[in-house]
Scaffold this motif. Structure first.
Motif, PDB file in Angstrom:
ATOM      1  N   THR A  15      38.726  38.146  40.271  1.00  0.00           N
ATOM      2  CA  THR A  15      37.955  37.084  39.617  1.00  0.00           C
ATOM      3  C   THR A  15      38.773  36.459  38.493  1.00  0.00           C
ATOM      4  OG1 THR A  15      35.895  38.212  40.138  1.00  0.00           O
ATOM      5  CG2 THR A  15      35.812  36.554  38.409  1.00  0.00           C
ATOM      6  N   LYS A  16      39.429  37.288  37.707  1.00  0.00           N
ATOM      7  CA  LYS A  16      40.268  36.773  36.625  1.00  0.00           C
ATOM      8  C   LYS A  16      41.395  35.910  37.181  1.00  0.00           C
ATOM      9  CE  LYS A  16      41.207  39.369  33.041  1.00  0.00           C
ATOM     10  NZ  LYS A  16      41.632  40.500  32.204  1.00  0.00           N
ATOM     11  N   ALA A  17      41.990  36.337  38.278  1.00  0.00           N
ATOM     12  CA  ALA A  17      43.085  35.573  38.883  1.00  0.00           C
ATOM     13  C   ALA A  17      42.579  34.213  39.378  1.00  0.00           C
ATOM     14  CB  ALA A  17      43.717  36.351  40.028  1.00  0.00           C
ATOM     15  N   ARG A  18      41.390  34.184  39.995  1.00  0.00           N
ATOM     16  CA  ARG A  18      40.814  32.907  40.458  1.00  0.00           C
ATOM     17  C   ARG A  18      40.536  31.972  39.286  1.00  0.00           C
ATOM     18  NH1 ARG A  18      38.011  36.155  43.936  1.00  0.00           N
ATOM     19  NH2 ARG A  18      36.104  36.052  42.709  1.00  0.00           N
ATOM     20  N   LEU A  19      39.995  32.521  38.208  1.00  0.00           N
ATOM     21  CA  LEU A  19      39.719  31.699  37.030  1.00  0.00           C
ATOM     22  C   LEU A  19      41.010  31.156  36.411  1.00  0.00           C
ATOM     23  CD1 LEU A  19      36.869  33.732  35.299  1.00  0.00           C
ATOM     24  CD2 LEU A  19      36.677  31.518  36.451  1.00  0.00           C
TER      25      LEU A  19
END
Length: 145
Positions: A15-19
């Motif tokens: 999720t952090k990588a997508r954000l």
């Protein structure tokens, strides 16, 4: 006092990588669009032109006309996310050159010498050149095929 313990902060690495990719894409798209607008302004006199009266720069004049070509072409490539890293590096170098040759001789600090936009563009494009295009980039489609 605000209780921040209940706020949701993504801890999942995916999720952090997508954000991060989405935020980088937003920065790339906005900076590329605004940079391309500077090119249109210098080459065609749009948005009030270079003098506020709709004037374009004389063709082939150094360095303004050539900088406008780089702004339009480089900004468009960065906006689309096509050849993002080399285009962003060229844009970054162009703005560093502009800052040190045009603005810095007028004063030590960017607020004194009106070089704040050039300095910011230079650092923003350097960030994009180092980190890559993020999401929503043509480069991502080219890599998949």
């Amino acid at each position: 006092m605000i209780d921040t313990s209940q706020q949701h902060v993504p801890t999942d690495p995916a999720t952090k990588a997508r954000l991060e990719r989405a935020a980088l894409a937003a920065l790339r798209i906005v900076a590329g669009f605004l940079f391309a607008c500077h090119g249109v302004q210098g080459l065609f006199g749009a948005f009030g032109g270079v003098d506020g009266a709709g004037a374009a720069l004389p063709a082939l004049s150094w360095p303004g006309w050539w900088a406008s070509v780089i702004c339009l072409a480089g900004g468009t490539l960065v906006l689309a996310g096509l050849f993002t890293r080399p285009a962003a590096l060229l844009c970054s170098g162009t703005m560093a050159y502009a800052y040190f040759t045009v603005h810095q001789p007028l004063g030590l600090f960017p607020l004194e010498n009106m070089g704040e936009p050039a300095a910011l563009y230079s650092w923003i494009f350097l960030l994009v050149a180092v980190t890559g295009p993020g999401a929503l980039a043509v480069d991502n489609l080219r890599r998949r095929s």
